[in-house]
Enzyme design. Sequence first.
Site, short mmCIF file in Angstrom:
data_model
loop_
_atom_site.label_atom_id
_atom_site.label_comp_id
_atom_site.label_asym_id
_atom_site.label_seq_id
_atom_site.Cartn_x
_atom_site.Cartn_y
_atom_site.Cartn_z
N LYS A 23 3.13 10.12 9.03
CA LYS A 23 3.57 11.50 8.78
C LYS A 23 5.03 11.54 8.35
O LYS A 23 5.42 12.32 7.48
CB LYS A 23 3.39 12.36 10.04
CG LYS A 23 1.94 12.73 10.33
CD LYS A 23 1.88 13.63 11.56
CE LYS A 23 0.43 13.87 11.97
NZ LYS A 23 0.31 14.73 13.15
N ASN A 33 1.68 1.82 21.77
CA ASN A 33 3.10 2.19 21.85
C ASN A 33 3.84 1.23 22.77
O ASN A 33 3.43 1.01 23.91
CB ASN A 33 3.24 3.63 22.36
CG ASN A 33 4.63 4.21 22.12
OD1 ASN A 33 5.55 3.49 21.69
ND2 ASN A 33 4.81 5.49 22.37
N GLU A 56 12.34 2.09 29.39
CA GLU A 56 12.14 3.31 30.16
C GLU A 56 11.06 3.06 31.22
O GLU A 56 10.45 4.00 31.73
CB GLU A 56 11.82 4.49 29.25
CG GLU A 56 10.68 4.26 28.28
CD GLU A 56 10.50 5.43 27.33
OE1 GLU A 56 10.17 6.51 27.81
OE2 GLU A 56 10.68 5.23 26.11
N CYS A 75 12.60 5.86 23.69
CA CYS A 75 12.33 4.78 22.73
C CYS A 75 13.56 4.40 21.91
O CYS A 75 13.57 3.36 21.27
CB CYS A 75 11.22 5.19 21.77
SG CYS A 75 9.71 5.63 22.61
N ASP A 107 -15.02 11.48 18.93
CA ASP A 107 -15.43 10.74 17.74
C ASP A 107 -14.45 9.57 17.54
O ASP A 107 -13.23 9.80 17.44
CB ASP A 107 -15.36 11.70 16.53
CG ASP A 107 -15.69 11.01 15.21
OD1 ASP A 107 -15.81 9.76 15.19
OD2 ASP A 107 -15.81 11.72 14.20
N THR A 145 -2.57 6.68 23.22
CA THR A 145 -1.30 6.16 22.67
C THR A 145 -0.55 5.29 23.68
O THR A 145 0.67 5.14 23.58
CB THR A 145 -0.39 7.31 22.17
OG1 THR A 145 -0.01 8.15 23.28
CG2 THR A 145 -1.08 8.17 21.14
N SER A 198 6.41 17.15 20.46
CA SER A 198 7.12 15.88 20.28
C SER A 198 6.99 15.39 18.84
O SER A 198 7.94 14.86 18.26
CB SER A 198 6.63 14.81 21.27
OG SER A 198 5.32 14.38 20.98
N HIS A 235 9.86 4.35 14.00
CA HIS A 235 9.37 4.23 15.37
C HIS A 235 7.89 4.60 15.32
O HIS A 235 7.51 5.62 14.76
CB HIS A 235 10.13 5.18 16.30
CG HIS A 235 9.45 5.35 17.62
ND1 HIS A 235 9.12 4.27 18.42
CD2 HIS A 235 8.98 6.45 18.27
CE1 HIS A 235 8.51 4.71 19.51
NE2 HIS A 235 8.40 6.03 19.44
N SER A 244 12.54 10.16 22.42
CA SER A 244 12.39 11.53 22.90
C SER A 244 13.57 11.90 23.77
O SER A 244 14.23 11.06 24.38
CB SER A 244 11.09 11.64 23.71
OG SER A 244 10.00 11.67 22.82
P1 HMG Z 1 -4.44 15.42 20.30
O1 HMG Z 1 -4.58 16.65 21.09
O2 HMG Z 1 -5.47 14.35 20.47
O3 HMG Z 1 -4.28 15.79 18.77
O4 HMG Z 1 -3.02 14.80 20.59
P2 HMG Z 1 -5.33 16.31 17.70
O5 HMG Z 1 -6.55 16.89 18.35
O6 HMG Z 1 -4.55 17.18 16.79
O7 HMG Z 1 -5.78 15.00 16.91
C1 HMG Z 1 -4.89 14.05 16.42
C2 HMG Z 1 -5.20 13.80 14.94
O8 HMG Z 1 -6.53 13.29 14.81
C3 HMG Z 1 -5.15 15.05 14.05
O9 HMG Z 1 -4.57 14.66 12.83
C4 HMG Z 1 -6.62 15.38 13.84
O10 HMG Z 1 -6.88 16.10 12.64
C5 HMG Z 1 -7.21 13.99 13.75
P3 HMG Z 1 -3.12 15.22 12.37
O11 HMG Z 1 -3.25 16.68 12.28
O12 HMG Z 1 -2.16 14.83 13.47
O13 HMG Z 1 -2.86 14.51 11.08
N1 HMG Z 1 -8.66 13.94 14.00
C6 HMG Z 1 -9.52 13.17 13.29
N2 HMG Z 1 -9.33 12.35 12.23
C7 HMG Z 1 -10.42 11.69 11.74
N3 HMG Z 1 -11.69 11.85 12.24
C8 HMG Z 1 -11.92 12.67 13.29
C9 HMG Z 1 -10.81 13.37 13.86
N4 HMG Z 1 -10.68 14.25 14.88
C10 HMG Z 1 -9.36 14.58 14.95
N5 HMG Z 1 -13.15 12.80 13.76
C11 HMG Z 1 -1.09 13.42 20.43
C12 HMG Z 1 -2.43 13.74 19.83
C13 HMG Z 1 -0.43 12.35 19.59
C14 HMG Z 1 -0.20 14.67 20.41
C15 HMG Z 1 -1.29 12.91 21.88
O14 HMG Z 1 -1.97 11.68 21.85
C16 HMG Z 1 0.00 12.73 22.66
O15 HMG Z 1 0.49 13.65 23.30
N6 HMG Z 1 0.61 11.49 22.64
C17 HMG Z 1 1.86 11.20 23.36
C18 HMG Z 1 3.10 11.79 22.71
C19 HMG Z 1 3.49 11.09 21.43
O16 HMG Z 1 3.13 9.95 21.18
N7 HMG Z 1 4.29 11.77 20.58
C20 HMG Z 1 4.79 11.19 19.35
C21 HMG Z 1 6.14 11.74 18.92
S1 HMG Z 1 7.36 11.54 20.23
C22 HMG Z 1 7.76 9.84 20.17
O17 HMG Z 1 7.43 9.18 19.24
C23 HMG Z 1 8.49 9.28 21.35
C24 HMG Z 1 7.63 8.49 22.32
O18 HMG Z 1 7.33 7.22 21.77
C25 HMG Z 1 8.32 8.36 23.67
C26 HMG Z 1 9.74 7.87 23.72
O19 HMG Z 1 10.61 8.20 22.93
O20 HMG Z 1 10.02 7.17 24.71
C27 HMG Z 1 6.30 9.16 22.60
#
Ligand code: HMG
Length: 389
Positions: A245, A278, A82, A114, A29, A155, A204, A236, A311
């Site tokens: 959040k 990102n 990175e 990051c 969706d 992302t 994460s 970030h 991270s």
């Molecule tokens: P996912 O499995 O797609 O998560 O992974 P989900 O199924 O829980 O859905 C995400 C959100 O969408 C949820 O909301 C759902 O409810 C919502 P939340 O509970 O989070 O508030 N949702 C909807 N909303 C509206 N309408 C809908 C609908 N369906 C679902 N129809 C995840 C998401 C971010 C985990 C994944 O994309 C991922 O692994 N990303 C990479 C890791 C990442 O970015 N982590 C962030 C923290 S770590 C960080 O910031 C460091 C980093 O930048 C690296 C560095 O430091 O170098 C990553």
Amino acid sequence: MKVGIDRIAFSTPNRYLDLVDLAHARGVDPNKYLIGIGQSKMAVPTLSQDIVAMGANAAQEVLKGLSDDEKSLIGLLIVATESGVDQSKASALFVHELLNLTASMRTIEIKEACYAGTAGLQLAADFVRAHAGAKALVIAADIARYGLGSGGEVTQGAGAVAMMVSANPHILSLEEHSVVLSRSTDDFWRPNYSTEACAKGKYSEQVYLEMFAQVWREAKSLGLTSVGDLQALLFHIPFSKMGRKGLRSLESMIPPADYERLTARFEKAIVYGREVGNLYTASLYLSLISLLEQDDSLRANDRIGLFSYGSGSVAELFFGTLQSGYNDRLNRAGHEAMLAARQRLSMSEYESIFSDSLVVDGSRQDIEDGDPAAPHALSRIEGHERFYR
Ligand code: HMG
């Protein structure tokens, strides 16, 4: 002595994928991406748009109008990334040559996911404090790659932010006191043999929020976070929902008027990031540019908090004060025009660009110029060496 960001600019590739197209292709969706993740588009780099090219392109804008004498005051060039292009030679040396900087300077690359952009900024500020009259150029540049069809695919993103750090800065003066935290975690990483990142997505997010809570608590106990005098709080932004959040975690702890003000400013701070995705090391600083260029209610002497997370993990909460005339050093029209002029890719074009790779056998590869209008690009690989224009 005031020390901080004197000039700032960003660069991002000239192609993007619309996340509604990605959602349809992945059977998701679209609102999950647009609202649940909080992103609209992601920048897609071609092979010629590596971190050296993007970083030099951003830095070119920062150096615009500086005389040779002023440029010769730059004593330190840091590239934080990175997405490095070599295990030994600093990407900063390629940038150093492209920018035609003076030979008598320190030129290095640094890494901590990051967080490295902030490490670079803080090291640069300390360098300027220690060397009267010197300036430092900090470039944060990255390509976020998780893989086709992966959980992190939505992302992804690419781009660079360049910052000139000096005494008596025109944009943001940095406070020396900050709260910083290091804790070894395996929430996100990229092994040397992999071109794509590994992430424990939900974990994460949890570590990000835990470390934000911890630095906020500590900063509060040190009297650094009197929210009444914080006009904005930047995060970030791996994707905008993550920063949201973080901000929401403060809702029950701070007065409603403060929370409302910080939320209104947060919306301005994610305008550019929603369009490019990102940028890892550069994301927090893209958010700063977005806030300063998109919010016209900020004033000189307004105090801003910045939460940096990398991270692995290192987090830092630090603060800065806007300087009078900061607006004159921004480039809202130029940055908006750069985003508006980008080409929208079809899914098959995106997947084909994503799958392109550089030769690894030492043979010659001439690389198609992804953006001839940009100042710099990777043009050739030969004998395992990289050549830029
Ligand atoms: P996912 O499995 O797609 O998560 O992974 P989900 O199924 O829980 O859905 C995400 C959100 O969408 C949820 O909301 C759902 O409810 C919502 P939340 O509970 O989070 O508030 N949702 C909807 N909303 C509206 N309408 C809908 C609908 N369906 C679902 N129809 C995840 C998401 C971010 C985990 C994944 O994309 C991922 O692994 N990303 C990479 C890791 C990442 O970015 N982590 C962030 C923290 S770590 C960080 O910031 C460091 C980093 O930048 C690296 C560095 O430091 O170098 C990553």
